[in-house]
Structure formats: structure tokens, C-alpha cells
Motif scaffolding. Structure first.
Motif, short mmCIF file in Angstrom:
data_model
loop_
_atom_site.label_atom_id
_atom_site.label_comp_id
_atom_site.label_asym_id
_atom_site.label_seq_id
_atom_site.Cartn_x
_atom_site.Cartn_y
_atom_site.Cartn_z
N HIS A 258 -1.58 -1.86 -7.52
CA HIS A 258 -2.83 -2.59 -7.77
C HIS A 258 -2.78 -3.59 -8.92
O HIS A 258 -3.73 -4.35 -9.11
CB HIS A 258 -3.96 -1.60 -8.07
N ASP B 47 -3.95 -7.33 -8.96
CA ASP B 47 -5.39 -7.61 -8.88
C ASP B 47 -6.00 -7.84 -10.27
O ASP B 47 -7.08 -8.40 -10.38
CB ASP B 47 -6.12 -6.46 -8.21
N LYS C 6 0.85 -1.19 0.00
CA LYS C 6 0.00 0.00 0.00
C LYS C 6 0.89 1.24 0.00
O LYS C 6 1.82 1.32 0.78
CB LYS C 6 -0.82 -0.02 1.26
#
Length: 181
Positions: free
Chosen positions: A138, A141, A2
Motif C-alpha cells: 500500500h 498510495d 495485492k
């Protein structure tokens, strides 16, 4: 991993300072867009541009889904390079040899036409730096993985990444076993 907004901005600034000017493919003489050159402002939705239209359909679908989701975070995706013709890849390789002084050093940045994932339509270089930073956070994903540590803009589809994460990255294309003849 993150990243905070501040960290993403710092990463974007570093990427812009050290990378994107090195790989941006725009007009390449007579090759033009038909050979894979990418006009400024091209997005993953520009089907009229061969560098986008000739990407592997599964890669393009994953990119488009990621781009839509990134837009919700205020991040726009642009294509700096996608599919490339053999002629354009050869030209980029010749330019890299001239720039870096040897074929060995050039191989850290540009693959041969026979080994380049761009020529097969299996790779895309995204920008601006904020888009690459968003994908760094990201991409798995969507099955989109950064492939080389020295190219934070270069992504390829690895569907298994959704469940298992992206594979380890070689330092550069010259260290990638797929690049060996």
C-alpha cells in the motif's frame, strides 16, 4: 500488487528471519536516543524520540497517515530506525565493516554519513515484518516507497509515486547512484 493474508504472513516470516535483526538500532553506547537510537516499541507518533521528531515533516505525515490506515487492517507500525546523527551513522558503518569484512560489502547495508537518507531525516526503517509487508502493498498510495530490494523495511518519501508508482529499486545501497561521493 495485492497480497493475501497468507502471503503477507509468509513474507513477514521471511523478513523477520532474514532482515530485522540486522538493522534494529536500539541503545548505541553513549549515543543513546539523542543520537538517533530507537527504543523498542517506538511508533511514528512518538514525537519525544529524536529518531521520529527529526524526520522530514512530509515523510512523517505520510507515515502517520499510512500507520492509521494500517491499524484499520490490524497492522501496527513501529520505527526500528529513523533520523540518525552523524556519530550513530559512523558507528553503524564501522560495525558493518567489522561484520561484513570490507567497506565495499558493508556499503550494501549501511551508507556513509554524507550519503545516508537517515542522517538527513529522509528515511525510516519500519517493523515488524507485517508492517513492511503492508507498506510493500500500500505504500505507493501514500508516496512511501521501498528503496532497496535487499532492505524491505527501508522506506523513503516519493510523492510522485502516488500517480506514477515507485521508482525501480537498486539491489542495495551500494548500487544506488545517490550513494556515490
Amino acid at each position: 500488487m495485492k497480497c493475501s493474508t497468507a502471503a503477507r504472513r509468509i513474507l513477514a516470516a521471511v523478513l523477520a528471519a532474514f532482515g530485522f535483526r540486522l538493522v534494529r538500532v536500539q541503545h548505541r553506547g553513549a549515543l543513546g536516543t539523542a543520537g538517533g537510537a530507537v527504543p523498542r516499541g517506538t511508533t511514528v507518533f512518538d514525537d519525544g524520540i529524536p529518531a521520529v521528531a527529526n524526520l522530514d515533516p512530509a515523510l512523517l505525515d505520510a507515515l502517520r497517515t499510512a500507520a492509521k490506515d494500517a491499524a484499520g487492517d490490524g497492522v501496527a507500525f513501529f520505527v526500528n530506525s529513523g533520523w540518525r546523527s552523524v556519530a550513530l551513522q559512523n558507528q553503524l558503518l564501522r560495525e558493518a565493516v567489522a561484520r561484513y569484512g570490507s567497506e565495499r560489502e558493508a556499503a550494501r547495508w549501511v551508507a556513509t554519513p554524507g550519503t545516508s537518507a537517515h542522517v538527513s531525516g529522509d528515511a525510516v526503517d519500519v517493523g515488524p515484518a507485517e508492517a513492511a509487508a503492508w507498506l510493500s502493498e500500500h505504500g505507493r498510495d501514500y508516496g512511501l516507497c521501498q528503496i532497496y530490494r535487499n532492505e524491505p523495511w527501508h522506506y523513503e518519501l516519493r510523492p510522485e509515486a502516488v500517480e506514477h508508482g515507485c521508482p525501480p529499486m537498486p539491489a542495495d545501497p551500494g548500487q544506488d547512484p545517490r550513494m556515490r561521493p
